[in-house]
Motif scaffolding. Structure first.
Motif, PDB file in Angstrom:
ATOM      1  N   ASP A   9       8.546  24.972  28.919  1.00 45.33           N
ATOM      2  CA  ASP A   9       8.238  23.601  28.497  1.00 45.33           C
ATOM      3  C   ASP A   9       8.729  23.319  27.083  1.00 45.33           C
ATOM      4  O   ASP A   9       9.071  22.182  26.757  1.00 45.33           O
ATOM      5  CB  ASP A   9       6.729  23.338  28.595  1.00 45.33           C
ATOM      6  N   VAL A  28      12.073  22.197  27.549  1.00 45.72           N
ATOM      7  CA  VAL A  28      12.055  20.860  28.150  1.00 45.72           C
ATOM      8  C   VAL A  28      11.866  19.775  27.077  1.00 45.72           C
ATOM      9  O   VAL A  28      12.486  18.721  27.141  1.00 45.72           O
ATOM     10  CB  VAL A  28      10.955  20.761  29.227  1.00 45.72           C
ATOM     11  N   THR A  29      11.019  20.052  26.083  1.00 46.65           N
ATOM     12  CA  THR A  29      10.803  19.031  25.047  1.00 46.65           C
ATOM     13  C   THR A  29      12.110  18.664  24.356  1.00 46.65           C
ATOM     14  O   THR A  29      12.295  17.525  23.940  1.00 46.65           O
ATOM     15  CB  THR A  29       9.809  19.495  23.965  1.00 46.65           C
ATOM     16  N   GLY A  30      13.006  19.633  24.264  1.00 44.13           N
ATOM     17  CA  GLY A  30      14.299  19.354  23.649  1.00 44.13           C
ATOM     18  C   GLY A  30      15.133  18.378  24.462  1.00 44.13           C
ATOM     19  O   GLY A  30      16.029  17.726  23.939  1.00 44.13           O
ATOM     20  N   ILE A  43      15.506  25.357  22.039  1.00 43.76           N
ATOM     21  CA  ILE A  43      15.081  23.955  22.016  1.00 43.76           C
ATOM     22  C   ILE A  43      16.190  23.094  21.428  1.00 43.76           C
ATOM     23  O   ILE A  43      16.538  22.034  21.950  1.00 43.76           O
ATOM     24  CB  ILE A  43      13.794  23.779  21.166  1.00 43.76           C
ATOM     25  N   GLN A  80       1.411  26.012  21.907  1.00 45.32           N
ATOM     26  CA  GLN A  80       0.579  26.103  23.104  1.00 45.32           C
ATOM     27  C   GLN A  80       1.329  25.760  24.392  1.00 45.32           C
ATOM     28  O   GLN A  80       0.744  25.776  25.461  1.00 45.32           O
ATOM     29  CB  GLN A  80      -0.654  25.205  22.964  1.00 45.32           C
ATOM     30  N   LEU A  81       2.607  25.422  24.263  1.00 46.92           N
ATOM     31  CA  LEU A  81       3.406  25.175  25.464  1.00 46.92           C
ATOM     32  C   LEU A  81       4.084  26.470  25.910  1.00 46.92           C
ATOM     33  O   LEU A  81       4.322  27.366  25.100  1.00 46.92           O
ATOM     34  CB  LEU A  81       4.475  24.122  25.175  1.00 46.92           C
ATOM     35  N   GLU A  99       1.191  19.025  19.154  1.00 43.40           N
ATOM     36  CA  GLU A  99       1.353  20.352  18.579  1.00 43.40           C
ATOM     37  C   GLU A  99       1.952  20.300  17.181  1.00 43.40           C
ATOM     38  O   GLU A  99       1.552  21.036  16.303  1.00 43.40           O
ATOM     39  CB  GLU A  99       2.263  21.194  19.476  1.00 43.40           C
ATOM     40  N   PHE A 148       7.968  18.368  13.672  1.00 44.85           N
ATOM     41  CA  PHE A 148       8.970  19.124  14.398  1.00 44.85           C
ATOM     42  C   PHE A 148       9.476  18.313  15.592  1.00 44.85           C
ATOM     43  O   PHE A 148      10.682  18.290  15.877  1.00 44.85           O
ATOM     44  CB  PHE A 148       8.373  20.457  14.831  1.00 44.85           C
ATOM     45  N   SER A 169       3.173  30.891  21.547  1.00 36.15           N
ATOM     46  CA  SER A 169       2.545  31.564  20.411  1.00 36.15           C
ATOM     47  C   SER A 169       2.395  33.065  20.642  1.00 36.15           C
ATOM     48  O   SER A 169       2.150  33.818  19.709  1.00 36.15           O
ATOM     49  CB  SER A 169       1.181  30.937  20.104  1.00 36.15           C
ATOM     50  N   ASN A 170       2.543  33.485  21.898  1.00 35.75           N
ATOM     51  CA  ASN A 170       2.434  34.923  22.170  1.00 35.75           C
ATOM     52  C   ASN A 170       3.756  35.673  22.027  1.00 35.75           C
ATOM     53  O   ASN A 170       3.801  36.881  22.195  1.00 35.75           O
ATOM     54  CB  ASN A 170       1.883  35.149  23.581  1.00 35.75           C
ATOM     55  N   GLN A 176       9.728  27.054  13.899  1.00 37.47           N
ATOM     56  CA  GLN A 176       8.743  26.204  14.525  1.00 37.47           C
ATOM     57  C   GLN A 176       9.047  26.010  15.992  1.00 37.47           C
ATOM     58  O   GLN A 176      10.160  25.688  16.367  1.00 37.47           O
ATOM     59  CB  GLN A 176       8.687  24.855  13.813  1.00 37.47           C
ATOM     60  N   VAL A 177       8.012  26.265  16.800  1.00 41.44           N
ATOM     61  CA  VAL A 177       8.063  25.948  18.221  1.00 41.44           C
ATOM     62  C   VAL A 177       6.746  25.242  18.509  1.00 41.44           C
ATOM     63  O   VAL A 177       5.938  25.063  17.614  1.00 41.44           O
ATOM     64  CB  VAL A 177       8.199  27.224  19.089  1.00 41.44           C
ATOM     65  N   PHE A 178       6.530  24.844  19.751  1.00 44.91           N
ATOM     66  CA  PHE A 178       5.238  24.241  20.098  1.00 44.91           C
ATOM     67  C   PHE A 178       4.354  25.342  20.645  1.00 44.91           C
ATOM     68  O   PHE A 178       4.535  25.776  21.785  1.00 44.91           O
ATOM     69  CB  PHE A 178       5.442  23.112  21.110  1.00 44.91           C
ATOM     70  N   LYS A 182       5.435  15.895  28.340  1.00 43.67           N
ATOM     71  CA  LYS A 182       5.689  17.086  27.511  1.00 43.67           C
ATOM     72  C   LYS A 182       5.913  16.669  26.063  1.00 43.67           C
ATOM     73  O   LYS A 182       5.496  17.344  25.134  1.00 43.67           O
ATOM     74  CB  LYS A 182       6.919  17.838  28.025  1.00 43.67           C
ATOM     75  N   ILE A 229      13.503  17.223  16.812  1.00 43.81           N
ATOM     76  CA  ILE A 229      14.267  17.572  18.004  1.00 43.81           C
ATOM     77  C   ILE A 229      14.504  16.317  18.838  1.00 43.81           C
ATOM     78  O   ILE A 229      14.750  16.383  20.032  1.00 43.81           O
ATOM     79  CB  ILE A 229      13.601  18.674  18.845  1.00 43.81           C
TER      80      ILE A 229
END
Lengths: 290, 338, 243
Positions: free
Chosen positions: C95, C98-100, C152, C90-91, B194, B198, C138-139, C86-88, B187, B202
């Protein structure tokens, strides 16, 4: 030995000047349009073929053929920009880079299929003649190549500095949006930049074809080397590209002088990695666009 | 409902497995050969997809790492009589090691600088192989690389038998990559793709994540290289040129970058195409060049993306397909790595 | 908990921050306000080493953190969000959270998968996105993306959150919800530094506020003190940004 070194000095200068014609165009396209055009070498190859056909088949004078090549491949470049790079203007740098590699693969293999892999030499008007400089005989051919490239680079400098097109070019390089607001036709300018870049590469190809040979795979490495030189000189900097080209030409020439020639290709890549590691902004600190 | 779905899925998997298992019995030698080539390239492009598709780094060095695997395995087996499985393993180790070295330098850079440095390394590896004739046969390459004669007492001296080694290799590689991107590190790889900046903020050590991805993908490239060498029995520096490198990228991109199935589709498509159209074979690279340009221009998400968007349109177009690039790094902060 | 000491930052001769100092106490919500271009985001960038300060120091829990790599700073317990959320993209929402947790895995390798999963669930509930877990980020609406960004940040188990204009582009109702969320987060023992444009929101939630103008600290105090500070009133009147 000293004779050999003087020859190497001249050869380095000649190959440096050819690289300069390539690198200047490459850096203009990158600096202004933010496009890394890895098909640049194929325009050089096409220039070689165009000159060859005119000189050897239609018996056109070499210099006339060179000017015609500059124009023909320049126009071709203009349309390549319109057809391929314009639609990709909002795509990421890496996507345009990939598209340009695809284009390179396409052009070089198409020419290979159509023309075969034969190596062809372009007849040069003064071949075989030489004059003596400082006790060393230097071929007229090389001197003409040097003078021609120097003339073209100066002409380009003059165009950029003093003409209306040049002003528009510089304005676009500094700030595309502001230039557009001031009434500069950005689409036209981008096309012109690409045409200039293609035309200069084509002339380089014609000159090399008269010195050595023309063949469909001749563009691959020089296209790559143009990129390396531009990194060496500092991305987007024209002066950097010129100096980088000279350094590169000499580095290669002296490697062949002291090492086996099969190592020549390695030199460029090692220079690239060293420069990026120790001076990533380039030796002459280019205008780091973006 | 979910039970039903699972049963359906399971039976589909079982069906695929049976078809895959009986292929060499049903099909002739020629077809098995084509399928074997596809299988080898599935391993190779799936591993490339890990660094390109999931981590967002455009690497041209993959072909070089593939070459290292191929040469290591051939030399070990032919000169030192190392058994097949051990040389397969050692070629993975060798590729991973060189991948680590390349990564240590190349991953200091981002975007186009990373691309050109990896391109340089790809060529450097090829030129070194070319210039070491005592070990590698130089421009002549290595001939008569043997099929693995005996693995666990089984005989693999025929194409139709070798098929099973390739099948296991391909399935294992695909499952491994699928597993990998499901992990937290996986991930994090996608996070790097992406938005690398950023991701750093984090707490993701983006350099480390990229190193892991690059080294793993190198090891798998070595795996593919070893199988390639033994299966095709001949390798030379000309099998590992930049053109081949671009072909690999095209397989990933035309199929669908950053998806599990995309590169499989891409490899199958681009290997079958010249086989199907015999006259076209000579024009292979011309077509591939044009395909790469057209893919980037008109379907940056590849065939899979195309199918999906058609599917969505058919489903009475709920939402306009968002205008996302092919997922390759858009990020250009500081232009050179930190 | 966080101490900013004489921090300066120049950009090509332009003084974006000059000699800014303040201290954030543990368990508080601390506001940083000021007109556009006052250097608020630059301040965050210096604290988290997006770029280092030209001079001055930053301390976290008594340790100097000036110039440490961003991911190390997060490991120590500071996480920030960015101005344009800012987020990712396409995840999925799940998830993204989870990246956090990547950083936790480095700090606490022994933690089990069930624990990790429970943490994600808890955070999704807290930020109110538990019904969107499989949605592609993104949605999401802008407001939801902001909450996801906070999610996150929470997943990194930060002791200190730096939030850069989280309420930008939100309507009053969304802003109110966001402020409630921040109060809840603080209840969990997380200290918050908040850059905000919306004066009303800041005044309602912060214990202490620092006001920046032209890169300089012109006031510090409780919301009440700030409201009555003549320099602040002038700064905001001058820029037409009065709350």
């Amino acid at each position: 030995m000293s004779e050999q070194i003087i020859q190497a000095l001249i050869n380095g200068l000649v190959s440096g000047s050819i690289y300069a014609l390539m690198a200047v165009g490459f850096t203009l396209v990158f600096g202004i349009m933010h496009v890394i055009n890895l098909a640049h070498g194929e325009l050089y190859m096409l220039g070689g073929f165009s000159t060859f056909f005119m000189v050897s088949i239609y018996q056109i004078n070499f210099f006339v053929a060179l000017i015609a090549t500059l124009i023909i491949i320049g126009v071709f470049g203009f349309f390549i920009e319109k057809i391929i790079f314009k639609p990709l203007r909002n795509a990421s740098l890496l996507n345009t880079l990939l598209a340009s590699i695809g284009l390179s693969l396409f052009i070089s293999n198409l020419v290979l299929k159509l023309a075969g892999s034969d190596m062809r030499n372009i007849e040069f008007p003064f071949s075989g003649q030489s004059i003596s400089i400082l006790g060393t005989s230097v071929s007229v051919h090389r001197i003409v190549v040097l003078l021609l490239t120097a003339f073209l680079v100066c002409l380009l400098g003059w165009v950029i500095k003093y003409t209306k097109v040049g002003k528009a070019l510089r304005a676009t390089a500094q700030d595309t949006d502001a230039a557009a607001l001031m009434g500069v036709n950005i689409n036209l300018i981008y096309g012109i930049i690409f045409a200039i870049s293609a035309g200069l590469a084509a002339v380089a190809g014609g000159l090399i074809g008269s010195l050595y040979v023309v063949d469909p795979s001749m563009g691959m490495m020089p296209g790559m080397k143009a990129f390396i030189i531009v990194i060496l000189g500092g991305m987007g900097s024209v002066v950097g590209a010129l100096l980088g080209a000279l350094i590169f030409g000499y580095a290669e020439t002296f490697t062949t002088l002291f090492l086996e020639s099969s190592y020549q290709e390695l030199v460029g890549f090692i220079i690239l990695i060293l420069v990026l590691l120790f001076k990533p902004s380039g030796l002459f600190g280019g205008v780091n666009t973006k | 409902m979910t039970k039903n779905l699972n049963a359906k899925k399971l039976s589909l998997i079982a069906l695929c497995a049976i078809i895959l298992l009986v292929i060499p019995i049903l099909l002739g030698d020629y077809h098995v050969h084509v399928i074997n080539q596809i299988g080898i390239f599935i391993i190779l492009v799936t591993s490339l997809n890990l660094i390109l598709g999931y981590t967002g780094q455009l690497s041209f060095a993959h072909i070089g790492l593939f070459a290292i695997g191929a040469y290591t395995s051939s030399i070990l087996m032919m000169t030192y009589n190392v058994p097949f499985l051990l040389s397969l393993l050692l070629s993975m180790v060798a590729s991973a090691f060189f991948g680590l070295l390349v990564g240590l330098i190349a991953l200091r850079f981002t975007t186009h600088f990373f691309a050109i440095v990896t391109l340089a390394f790809g060529e450097i590896i090829r030129l070194i192989i070319y210039n070491m004739p005592d070990l590698t046969g130089g421009p002549n390459g290595i001939y008569n690389i043997p099929f693995p004669p005996n693995v666990f007492g089984l005989d693999f001296s025929q194409r139709s038998h070798f098929y099973y080694i390739i099948l296991i290799g391909a399935v294992a590689t695909v499952l491994f990559v699928k597993y990998m991107i499901g992990t937290r590190t996986g991930k994090a790889m996608i996070a790097v793709r992406e938005n690398e900046t950023f991701a750093q903020f984090i707490g993701i050590n983006t350099w480390k994540v990229k190193m892991i991805s690059f080294t793993l993908s190198a090891a798998l490239a070595g795996f593919a290289g070893s199988i390639y060498a033994h299966y095709n029995s001949y390798i030379s520096p000309y099998s590992f040129t930049m053109m081949e490198s671009v072909t690999l990228l095209l397989m990933v991109i035309i199929g669908g970058v950053g998806t599990i199935f995309g590169p499989i589709l891409g490899a199958a498509f681009l290997i079958t195409l010249p086989e199907l159209l015999r006259d076209v074979n000579e024009w292979r690279l011309v077509i591939f060049g044009a395909l790469l340009v057209l893919t980037i221009m008109f379907m940056p998400k590849g065939l899979l993306g195309l199918f999906k968007s058609i599917q969505e349109k058919v489903k009475s177009s709920k939402k306009p397909v968002s205008n996302i690039d092919s997922g390759l790094g858009e990020e250009e902060r500081k232009s050179v790595g930190s | 908990m966080l101490e900013v000491k004489n921090v300066c930052r120049n950009f090509k001769g332009l003084q974006a921050l000059s000699d800014v100092s303040f201290t954030v106490e543990e368990g508080t919500i601390f506001g940083v306000i000021g007109p556009n271009g006052a250097g608020k985001s630059t301040l965050f960038n210096c604290i988290t080493n997006y770029f280092p300060p030209s001079s001055g120091n930053v301390y976290f829990e008594g340790k100097e953190i000036t110039g440490i790599k961003p991911h190390k700073i997060t490991e120590l317990g500071i996480t920030r969000t960015f101005q344009h959320t800012q987020v990712f993209p396409q995840l999925t929402v799940y998830d993204n959270v989870v990246t956090g947790q990547y950083v936790i895995k480095q700090k606490d390798p022994g933690r089990t998968k069930t624990q990790f999963d429970e943490d994600v669930e808890r955070i999704l509930k807290l930020v109110g996105l538990d019904s969107y877990r499989e949605t592609i980020a993104s949605n999401l609406s802008m407001g939801d993306q902001t909450r996801l960004a906070i999610g996150i940040a929470l997943a990194t188990e930060a002791k200190l959150l730096l939030l850069d204009e989280p309420a930008a582009g939100m309507n009053p109702e969304e802003t109110k919800q966001l402020m409630n969320l921040l109060r809840n987060v603080r209840e969990q023992g997380v200290t918050i530094v908040l850059i905000e444009h919306d004066m009303k929101a800041v005044m309602g939630i912060c214990e202490r506020i620092v006001v920046l103008e032209y890169g300089q600290k012109i006031a510090e105090g409780t919301p009440e003190e700030i409201r009555q500070n003549p320099q602040v009133i002038k700064a905001y009147l001058g820029s037409g940004d009065i709350a």
